[in-house]
Design a protein around this motif. Structure first.
Motif, PDB file in Angstrom:
ATOM      1  N   GLU A 650       0.503  -6.207  -3.258  1.00 54.88           N
ATOM      2  CA  GLU A 650       1.339  -5.397  -2.375  1.00 54.88           C
ATOM      3  C   GLU A 650       2.727  -6.021  -2.196  1.00 54.88           C
ATOM      4  OE1 GLU A 650      -1.898  -3.974  -2.919  1.00 54.88           O
ATOM      5  OE2 GLU A 650      -2.222  -5.742  -1.665  1.00 54.88           O
ATOM      6  N   ARG A 651       2.796  -7.346  -2.275  1.00 53.92           N
ATOM      7  CA  ARG A 651       4.108  -7.984  -2.134  1.00 53.92           C
ATOM      8  C   ARG A 651       5.002  -7.645  -3.331  1.00 53.92           C
ATOM      9  NH1 ARG A 651       3.738 -13.951   0.544  1.00 53.92           N
ATOM     10  NH2 ARG A 651       5.921 -13.445   0.936  1.00 53.92           N
ATOM     11  N   VAL A 652       4.382  -7.240  -4.431  1.00 58.80           N
ATOM     12  CA  VAL A 652       5.154  -6.759  -5.577  1.00 58.80           C
ATOM     13  C   VAL A 652       5.372  -5.252  -5.463  1.00 58.80           C
ATOM     14  CG1 VAL A 652       5.190  -6.466  -8.080  1.00 58.80           C
ATOM     15  CG2 VAL A 652       4.373  -8.622  -7.085  1.00 58.80           C
ATOM     16  N   ASN A 653       4.289  -4.498  -5.483  1.00 56.04           N
ATOM     17  CA  ASN A 653       4.406  -3.036  -5.537  1.00 56.04           C
ATOM     18  C   ASN A 653       5.051  -2.438  -4.289  1.00 56.04           C
ATOM     19  OD1 ASN A 653       3.214  -2.996  -8.056  1.00 56.04           O
ATOM     20  ND2 ASN A 653       1.169  -2.492  -7.300  1.00 56.04           N
ATOM     21  N   GLY A 654       4.694  -2.969  -3.120  1.00 58.78           N
ATOM     22  CA  GLY A 654       5.226  -2.405  -1.877  1.00 58.78           C
ATOM     23  C   GLY A 654       6.710  -2.638  -1.714  1.00 58.78           C
ATOM     24  N   ILE A 655       7.215  -3.695  -2.340  1.00 57.88           N
ATOM     25  CA  ILE A 655       8.636  -4.022  -2.204  1.00 57.88           C
ATOM     26  C   ILE A 655       9.490  -3.339  -3.264  1.00 57.88           C
ATOM     27  CG2 ILE A 655      10.313  -5.907  -2.276  1.00 57.88           C
ATOM     28  CD1 ILE A 655       8.584  -5.674   0.315  1.00 57.88           C
ATOM     29  N   VAL A 656       9.131  -3.487  -4.553  1.00 60.96           N
ATOM     30  CA  VAL A 656       9.991  -2.911  -5.592  1.00 60.96           C
ATOM     31  C   VAL A 656      10.125  -1.398  -5.442  1.00 60.96           C
ATOM     32  CG1 VAL A 656       9.519  -4.760  -7.231  1.00 60.96           C
ATOM     33  CG2 VAL A 656       8.090  -2.692  -7.281  1.00 60.96           C
ATOM     34  N   SER A 657       9.088  -0.769  -4.914  1.00 64.61           N
ATOM     35  CA  SER A 657       9.117   0.687  -4.781  1.00 64.61           C
ATOM     36  C   SER A 657      10.083   1.158  -3.699  1.00 64.61           C
ATOM     37  CB  SER A 657       7.705   1.215  -4.477  1.00 64.61           C
ATOM     38  OG  SER A 657       7.147   0.544  -3.361  1.00 64.61           O
ATOM     39  N   ASN A 658      10.639   0.219  -2.932  1.00 68.31           N
ATOM     40  CA  ASN A 658      11.669   0.555  -1.950  1.00 68.31           C
ATOM     41  C   ASN A 658      13.045   0.027  -2.350  1.00 68.31           C
ATOM     42  OD1 ASN A 658      10.397   1.947   0.489  1.00 68.31           O
ATOM     43  ND2 ASN A 658       8.996   0.217   0.199  1.00 68.31           N
ATOM     44  N   CYS A 659      13.140  -0.527  -3.547  1.00 69.62           N
ATOM     45  CA  CYS A 659      14.374  -1.146  -4.019  1.00 69.62           C
ATOM     46  C   CYS A 659      15.036  -0.271  -5.091  1.00 69.62           C
ATOM     47  CB  CYS A 659      14.077  -2.540  -4.572  1.00 69.62           C
ATOM     48  SG  CYS A 659      15.525  -3.410  -5.194  1.00 69.62           S
ATOM     49  N   ASP A 660      16.202   0.262  -4.784  1.00 74.61           N
ATOM     50  CA  ASP A 660      16.899   1.135  -5.731  1.00 74.61           C
ATOM     51  C   ASP A 660      17.142   0.436  -7.065  1.00 74.61           C
ATOM     52  OD1 ASP A 660      17.066   3.206  -3.880  1.00 74.61           O
ATOM     53  OD2 ASP A 660      18.969   2.477  -3.076  1.00 74.61           O
TER      54      ASP A 660
END
Length: 684
Positions: A650-660
């Motif tokens: 989640e620290r990968v998927n949850g973050i990159v998915s909010n990063c333009d």
């Protein structure tokens, strides 16, 4: 007609240039454009490891970026089952931590080494130790005390001579100045020399903490707890309206001014309606029970604390202590004693050796320069923030500018805090000297500016913190970030490796800075006092709305890649998730600035941006068991409850998915992680 066409052409060109120049960088999908200056792109020849063996390219990056980057590692890695579930994890960062731990363990710590040698030869020095023990007890006057005040003074004299302090002092910040608060010893920290199998990291797995970037949690992380701290001489408590004669007597005998030492008031805690209210009430109850004891009961309790040190006199005395401890399934051995001493008394000495032997001036310079880059980016982001009022922006900028930055090690060490036991002749004398050193260190620390001395305070506050642990943290009460040596030295940071990897390490620095503005950090002002950051109620509500968006997003994830259905708990991890998101956004912006400044463009810039995100996923490359998830994410069987960090996936998927920038770099236009631009959470 020709003239008209020329003007039309000029207008079209002008409008096109204007529209292009005003376009938001976040919406520019062509990060790797070649440019029109005709110059070749810069090239990064720094060391880059081929990560293809860990990747599962059958997975779309837009569906699961963690598995796309780490899927083969997850599938092919076997994690052995251990007695403690906390050990059931393997991963990239864990391997680096173990390599760093070996370097720390190889260091000689003179005071610690001498103490352990003296502990081994106790029977040879038992006579001298027993004489010292008897002398300290006699001179304290405890046995002869006939009034409560005499007994309180005697207990303080025992502590002053080096006996265990039944009333413990802890540093904190008040108005930008370091103060001390008093608490009953057995409230916040329950471990001690009688706890078998302690390995110093609190999880009992015998190998230390294998996960980096964990929080430095103490009661002063709670705004309500800090607000509850009032001077001993005027503390108002709902538990009792009487003052603290016991604390006043004890502190004066120790040589402290009671007006400058604090204790908790559960009246203020209840006003704050904070979960720490229970802890505050427990501290007050314990102190009040101690104060209300009869003379004989207090003397018996003080004697119990004092006699616990007999284990340092001889092996026979240790056996007698263990006989009593066995009733509670506990015991004292060399390993538990060593861990106990490391935690409570050698943290400063260990830190000095690590700081001087494993950290160079170049390491510190790199860390400070990195923080400066991030500070500039964060300042810009606050000024351009679209949801904060001007008052909250002003508060945020003041807090950022007043933040204490601790990188690597202190500039100077406090002489009073360093142990010197060379002249001591027994383990007991060592112990008494070490405790007196800590007491004198607190006296030297009290009243000092928190911004300059907070790192010293944190290395002395009995919270397991040394420069030898793989950690970085934000402490809201000091408004400080601390980057310990692991995060500024090889193998984590290495000037010879690709810049994408090194700039990805900026995530850690930016992560900690963002903690000053997360759900807890935003409750403290620029001095670390419990004053909210928000200038208006609307700002507070908007922050909460955005935080709730992030909670909902993280709560939608399955915590195990190959066991769907077990959902994450975004409420527990929201503070760390906000810090992860802020860390990513700022570090990525820093890297873009670097690439542009150094002439990267076209395919070479595209390559470096991709590598940045690969490096981010590599940081969290790991494999863990379902038992590990239950223990860490949900707190099953964990006395400390759920971990405040999300699981690695989640620290990968949850973050990159909010990063333009991630969407733009990989041209993500669909997939399970895809979020429309207006759905992406933007806080800092």
């Amino acid at each position: 007609m020709k003239k008209l066409n020329v003007w039309m052409l000029l207008c079209i060109l002008f409008c096109g240039l204007t529209l292009t120049s005003c376009k938001d960088d976040d919406d520019d999908v062509n990060y790797g454009s070649a440019g029109d200056d005709g110059k070749p792109s810069a090239v990064d020849n720094g060391r880059w490891t081929d990560l293809s063996e860990y990747m599962d390219t059958s997975v779309s990056p837009g569906d699961d970026f963690f598995m796309y980057c780490n899927g083969t590692y997850w599938k092919n890695t076997t994690v052995n089952m251990f007695f403690m579930a906390a050990g059931e994890k393997k991963g990239y960062t864990g391997d680096l931590v173990k390599a760093f731990d070996k370097k720390v363990e190889a260091l000689a710590v003179p005071a610690k080494d001498k103490f352990l040698k003296d502990f081994e030869k106790r029977d040879q020095t038992a006579s001298q130790a027993q004489q010292l023990y008897d002398k300290v007890l006699k001179e304290s006057g405890l046995e002869a005390a006939t009034t409560k005040e005499e007994a309180w003074k005697a207990a303080a004299r025992l502590a002053k001579s080096g006996s265990f302090m039944m009333i413990r002092l802890v540093p904190f910040s008040k108005g930008g100045t370091i103060r001390l608060y008093a608490t009953a010893d057995n409230i916040e920290y329950m471990s001690g020399p009688g706890v078998a199998g302690s390995d110093g990291d609190g999880d009992g797995d015998g190998d230390g903490d294998a996960d980096a970037r964990h929080a430095h949690r103490t009661p002063t992380y709670s705004a309500a707890f800090v607000k509850s701290l009032q001077p001993v001489t005027n503390a108002t408590r709902s538990i009792s309206e009487t003052e603290w004669p016991m604390l006043v007597t004890f502190l004066k005998e120790l040589g402290f001014n009671p007006e400058e030492v604090y204790t908790v008031s559960d009246y203020y805690a209840q006003l704050g309606r904070d979960p720490q209210s229970t802890l505050i009430t427990d501290i007050n109850k314990a102190l009040k029970q101690m104060q209300d004891m009869s003379v004989n009961d207090f003397k018996q309790m003080a004697m119990g604390y004092f006699s616990a040190d007999t284990t340092f006199i001889s092996t026979g005395a240790q056996a007698a202590v263990n006989k009593e401890l066995a009733k509670n399934f506990q015991m004292v051995d060399k390993e538990s004693i060593g861990s106990y001493m490391d935690k409570y008394y050698f943290s400063y000495d260990i830190s000095k050796e690590v700081g001087e032997k494993l950290v160079t001036a170049a390491d510190i310079l790199h860390g400070e320069q990195a923080v400066q880059e991030i500070m500039e980016v964060f300042t810009e982001r606050i000024m351009n923030n679209t949801w904060l009022s001007e008052g909250s922006k002003k508060n945020a900028l003041e807090k950022l500018n007043n933040m204490s930055i601790n990188v690597g090690r202190p500039d100077k060490w406090i002489p009073e805090a360093l142990n010197n036991i060379e002249s001591c002749t027994s383990a007991l004398e060592d112990l008494y000297s070490i405790r007196k050193t800590r007491l004198n260190a607190y006296k030297a620390l009290s009243g000092k500016p928190a911004k300059q001395y907070c790192l010293h305070a944190m290395l002395m506050d009995n919270s397991d913190t040394t420069l030898g642990e793989a950690n970085a943290f934000y402490q809201p009460n000091y408004n400080s970030i601390t980057l310990l040596p692991f995060y500024i030295t090889a193998p984590w940071y290495d000037a010879s490796q690709n810049s994408a990897i090194n700039y990805e390490t900026y995530n850690t620095f930016a992560h900690e800075i963002t903690h000053g503005f997360d759900t807890e950090g935003s409750k403290f002002n620029k001095y670390g006092d419990p004053t909210p950051l928000w200038a208006t109620q609307a700002d507070s509500e908007e922050f909460t709305r955005r935080a709730n968006q992030l909670i909902a997003w993280f709560s939608s994830f399955d915590v195990l890649p190959d066991a769907p259905g077990v959902k994450a708990n975004g409420k527990v991890t929201i503070g760390e998730d906000i810090a992860d998101l802020g860390g990513m956004e700022m570090a990525f912006q820093c890297y873009n600035n670097y690439l542009d400044k150094n002439g990267f463009k076209g395919e070479q810039k595209q390559l470096q941006l991709e590598r940045y995100f690969y490096a981010y996923a590599q940081e969290f490359r790991s494999k863990y068991t379902r038992r590990y998830v239950d223990y860490i994410a949900f707190g099953i069987g964990n006395d400390e409850g759920p971990d405040v960090h999300s699981m690695d996936k989640e620290r990968v998927n949850g973050i990159v998915s909010n990063c333009d920038g991630w969407y733009n770099t990989f041209n993500i236009t669909s997939g399970k992680l895809y979020r429309q631009p207006d759905e992406r959470v933007r806080i800092w």
